[in-house]
Design a protein around this motif. Structure first.
Motif, PDB file in Angstrom:
ATOM      1  N   ALA A 134       0.734  -1.277  -0.022  1.00  0.00           N
ATOM      2  CA  ALA A 134       0.102   0.044   0.064  1.00  0.00           C
ATOM      3  C   ALA A 134       1.034   1.147   0.116  1.00  0.00           C
ATOM      4  N   VAL A 135       1.952   1.259   0.908  1.00  0.00           N
ATOM      5  CA  VAL A 135       2.704   2.493   0.784  1.00  0.00           C
ATOM      6  C   VAL A 135       3.399   2.542  -0.376  1.00  0.00           C
ATOM      7  N   LYS A 136       3.904   1.409  -1.197  1.00  0.00           N
ATOM      8  CA  LYS A 136       4.663   1.762  -2.678  1.00  0.00           C
ATOM      9  C   LYS A 136       3.496   2.170  -3.664  1.00  0.00           C
ATOM     10  N   ARG A 147       4.037   5.750  -5.413  1.00  0.00           N
ATOM     11  CA  ARG A 147       4.054   5.840  -7.009  1.00  0.00           C
ATOM     12  C   ARG A 147       3.124   7.140  -7.568  1.00  0.00           C
ATOM     13  N   LEU A 148       1.815   6.947  -6.617  1.00  0.00           N
ATOM     14  CA  LEU A 148       0.713   8.225  -7.074  1.00  0.00           C
ATOM     15  C   LEU A 148       0.843   9.329  -6.778  1.00  0.00           C
ATOM     16  N   LYS A 149       1.726   9.487  -5.599  1.00  0.00           N
ATOM     17  CA  LYS A 149       1.737  10.777  -4.841  1.00  0.00           C
ATOM     18  C   LYS A 149       2.393  11.913  -5.822  1.00  0.00           C
ATOM     19  N   PRO A 150       3.304  11.625  -6.754  1.00  0.00           N
ATOM     20  CA  PRO A 150       3.899  12.684  -7.674  1.00  0.00           C
ATOM     21  C   PRO A 150       2.897  13.308  -8.670  1.00  0.00           C
ATOM     22  N   SER A 151       1.831  12.440  -9.215  1.00  0.00           N
ATOM     23  CA  SER A 151       0.817  12.877 -10.109  1.00  0.00           C
ATOM     24  C   SER A 151      -0.252  13.378  -9.388  1.00  0.00           C
ATOM     25  N   LEU A 152      -0.462  13.440  -8.193  1.00  0.00           N
ATOM     26  CA  LEU A 152      -1.512  13.809  -7.599  1.00  0.00           C
ATOM     27  C   LEU A 152      -1.473  15.499  -7.343  1.00  0.00           C
ATOM     28  N   PRO A 153      -2.635  16.076  -7.625  1.00  0.00           N
ATOM     29  CA  PRO A 153      -2.306  17.593  -7.519  1.00  0.00           C
ATOM     30  C   PRO A 153      -2.473  18.306  -6.216  1.00  0.00           C
ATOM     31  N   GLU A 154      -1.754  19.267  -5.929  1.00  0.00           N
ATOM     32  CA  GLU A 154      -1.563  19.918  -4.577  1.00  0.00           C
ATOM     33  C   GLU A 154      -2.058  21.227  -4.625  1.00  0.00           C
ATOM     34  N   PHE A 155      -3.128  21.439  -3.458  1.00  0.00           N
ATOM     35  CA  PHE A 155      -3.547  22.805  -3.323  1.00  0.00           C
ATOM     36  C   PHE A 155      -2.982  23.520  -2.271  1.00  0.00           C
ATOM     37  N   HIS A 156      -2.556  24.812  -2.341  1.00  0.00           N
ATOM     38  CA  HIS A 156      -2.360  25.425  -1.249  1.00  0.00           C
ATOM     39  C   HIS A 156      -2.590  27.152  -1.607  1.00  0.00           C
TER      40      HIS A 156
END
Length: 711
Positions: free
Chosen positions: A4-6, A10-19
């Motif tokens: 699950a961590v892996k 892998r998905l984290k770089p492609s997820l949009p971030e909002f600040h």
């Protein structure tokens, strides 16, 4: 769990971030006050920025690039010593270093805040001319060696003008002072602008060529400064720059429409430090300002010439070449014989080898370097309200019924003591102006305020015209009709002078029986007239035309055949609107004495009439002059006909039956002599015939008439 961590990694770089900025602001607000040690020290802002950036992957620009980079290096190296806050060891400047200075200044401010007899917290005068002047004035009262703050430290001790502005955080509000203001300014175009610029350039290059034996004086009269009656402070009329006053008072004066009985005339002279190149500035030198009472020391060509002679003689050895440059006002207009005669007397009295007088195009006085002095002189007179001192009760009772300068002069003729008392009364205003003016400087050279010439000196100077020029000249009679037949004067103009519209030059001739030997040993050439190049876009260089025979053929106004178009453009109204029914009043020309009509499309209001009366009282009108400047409240409301000069007969509108004001209709249309008559024979043939006196009729002048009668 590992898989699950892996997947998340892998998905984290492609997820949009909002600040948002609000999110970052809330983070700082929550954690910036948390103590991080027993001493109570809080988390520094640069540490909070680094934490927020690491947790949220915030990629906004660094607020402090050098410091944020050092924090990143400390985190990567895991060495906290790379970032050390040394601000806690800086105690700052001791708070009592300048206590003596600010306490002294505070006492002065309290003395400035005096109650007006009608209103409280009303200041009539800006005590300090600038922050530098404030610093110098306070420093005078301190013990030698006292700590003196910088000008910026003094400025930031003021009260901010706008407490909501971002710059307000820089001000400490330590002293209840701030800048306050009162504004206005103008420029007019003329078809000879380019030509006159070339004339002035030639004059400057001429001065540079003979700079070792030359003096260049730029002269001008500043606008008259009003003052009120005793107890009634009237504004000087100078605004446009903020002044330093206590923050809890209003800088004000009586309404500008209040009738004033007199004024002060400042005459400015700039003794130019002539540079070595035409590309260098001519805005350098010694400035002299002479303040004169406008009633008993009125400006005239003779007064100006007398005072210039005295200043030149007081400065040391008078050079053989003197150049004068002015804006061409009534007292400096070199086409007037009174001005020419005053210059000739100056030329002979100072034993000059050559004298050159130039002027600007009409409405272009801003070209004159002396005009730029006015902005500095305004520092001394800005945001100030003046009032003359009170005379004894007898003199005040005499002056009470006089509402104009002419009435005061007529009363002084009947009571000689009134003149002395009035001058002493006005001297209070002049003393304040002199004291403030001497605190102003041009390029670190303080202004000088010479004493005005006595009336006896002016009369003695004018009397020299009979001794030095022509013994048949009558004092005060310098119009064309009076001097045209004076043989000696006309011969001097022909042999020694070169007359142009914008230049008047005098030089010695080679005849030892006529002129004294040359003091310089130089045969000065005439300053040449600007001549157009072949392309007709630029004037010839000075070196090319110097020493050649030039003329005014390339002057635009000399080539313009449609003078009516130019006149209508400058006067702001078509000639068709200048008719008898629009005549509101008349004004006599200062030079020829003929009445000229003042037109307005609508009847003037009481305020407009008062403003016009005050302006005509303070200023001298001459033919071809614009009646009001561009920035005046009456600009575009009242007009005069510009398509005429002192040789032009009185206008038809003056004699019109539908003129709405009462006029003396029997004056001669040529010389304004009273009790003239209309020719009976012509009156039988024409509907309109202008009166003519016997002298003008016998001299061969034609009878002016129009609108022939139909049989």
């Amino acid at each position: 769990m590992t898989s699950a961590v892996k997947v998340v990694s892998r998905l984290k770089p492609s997820l949009p971030e909002f600040h948002t900025r609000q999110m970052r602001k809330e983070f700082y607000t929550k954690f910036c006050h948390l103590p991080v040690s027993a001493t109570g020290n809080t988390v520094p802002p640069h540490i909070l920025r680094a934490i927020y950036r690491e947790l949220t992957l915030d990629a906004t620009a660094d607020q402090n690039k050098a410091l944020d980079e050092r924090v990143r290096q400390a985190l990567l190296a895991e060495d906290s010593d790379l970032v050390t806050d040394l601000r806690h060891i800086n105690p700052g400047r001791p708070g009592d270093t300048f206590n003596d200075f600010f306490e002294n200044l505070h006492q002065k401010v309290e003395q400035m805040v005096a109650a007006d007899e009608r209103r409280h917290n009303v200041e009539h005068m800006a005590t300090y001319l600038s922050v530098r002047d404030l610093k110098e004035q306070v420093e005078k009262d301190l013990e030698p060696g006292s700590a003196i703050p910088s000008e910026s430290s003094i400025l930031y001790a003021f009260v901010p003008k706008n407490s909501h502005a971002n710059t307000a955080k820089l001000y400490k509000s330590k002293i209840p002072l701030q800048f306050k203001i009162q504004t206005r300014q103008l420029r007019v175009s003329h078809q000879d602008d380019h030509y006159c610029s070339a004339v002035f350039k030639y004059i400057r290059q001429f001065a540079i060529k003979f700079r070792d034996c030359c003096k260049l004086l730029c002269i001008d009269d500043k606008a008259k400064i009003d003052y009120g009656e005793p107890g009634m402070a009237v504004s000087s009329g100078v605004r446009g720059k903020k002044s330093i006053v206590p923050s809890n008072v209003s800088l004000s004066a009586l309404d500008h429409d209040l009738q004033t009985k007199g004024s002060v005339t400042p005459s400015v002279s700039l003794d130019v430090s002539i540079p070595e190149s035409i590309d260098d500035t001519f805005y350098r030198g010694k400035v002299s300002v002479i303040y004169k009472d406008s009633i008993f020391m009125p400006s005239s060509p003779w007064r100006h010439a007398t005072e210039i002679c005295q200043m030149l003689q007081a400065s040391g050895e008078v050079p053989p070449l003197v150049i004068l440059f002015s804006d061409g006002g009534p007292d400096h207009r070199i086409t007037y014989h009174a001005v020419k005669l005053s210059l000739i007397v100056m030329f002979k009295k100072l034993d000059l080898d050559m004298l050159v007088a130039g002027r600007t195009a009409p409405g272009n006085s801003w070209v004159n370097p002396a005009e730029r002095i006015m902005s500095l002189l305004n520092i001394a007179a800005q945001n100030v309200a003046f009032t003359r001192s009170e005379m004894n009760s007898e003199m005040e009772q005499i002056i009470k019924s006089a509402n104009s300068m002419s009435e005061i002069r007529s009363k002084a003729e009947k009571n000689p003591r009134l003149k002395t008392s009035w001058i002493e009364s006005v001297q209070t205003v002049i003393d304040i102006l002199i004291e403030r003016t001497k605190r102003v400087a041009l390029k670190a050279v303080p202004f000088d305020c010479p004493t005005p010439s006595d009336l006896a000196d002016v009369k003695a100077f004018e009397h020299l015209v009979k001794e030095m020029v022509d013994g048949t000249l009558q004092q005060g009679q310098y119009q064309e009709k009076h001097v045209s037949k004076k043989a000696d004067y006309m011969k001097f103009l022909e042999d020694h002078c070169r007359q142009r519209a914008y230049m008047f030059q005098i030089r010695k001739c080679q005849n030892i029986n006529c002129c004294r030997p040359s003091r310089s040993g130089i045969t000065f050439p005439w300053v040449p007239d600007p001549m157009m190049q072949v392309d007709k876009n630029h004037y010839e260089p000075f070196e090319k035309v110097l020493g050649t025979d030039t003329n005014e053929s390339d002057k635009p106004s000399a080539k313009n055949t449609k003078t009516s178009v130019v006149a209508e453009q400058m006067q702001g109204i078509r000639n068709a609107g200048l008719v008898g029914q629009n005549v509101r009043r008349t004004v006599a020309c200062y030079e020829c004495g003929k009445p000229r009509c003042i037109y307005a499309k609508k009847s003037l209001t009481s305020r407009e009439a008062r403003t016009l009366n005050r302006m005509l009282e303070k200023l001298d009108y001459t033919c071809v002059c614009i009646i009001v400047p561009e920035d005046d409240t009456l600009h575009g409301i009242v007009h005069t006909r510009l398509q005429m000069d002192c040789r032009t007969p009185v206008e038809f509108s003056y004699y019109a039956d539908n003129t709405p004001i009462r006029l003396q209709k029997d004056i001669c249309c040529y010389c304004a002599s009273p009790n003239s008559e209309k020719d009976a024979e012509e009156l039988a043939k024409f509907k309109v015939v202008l009166p003519i006196c016997n002298d003008c009729k016998n001299s061969g002048k034609p009878i002016i008439k129009r609108n022939p009668k139909k049989n």
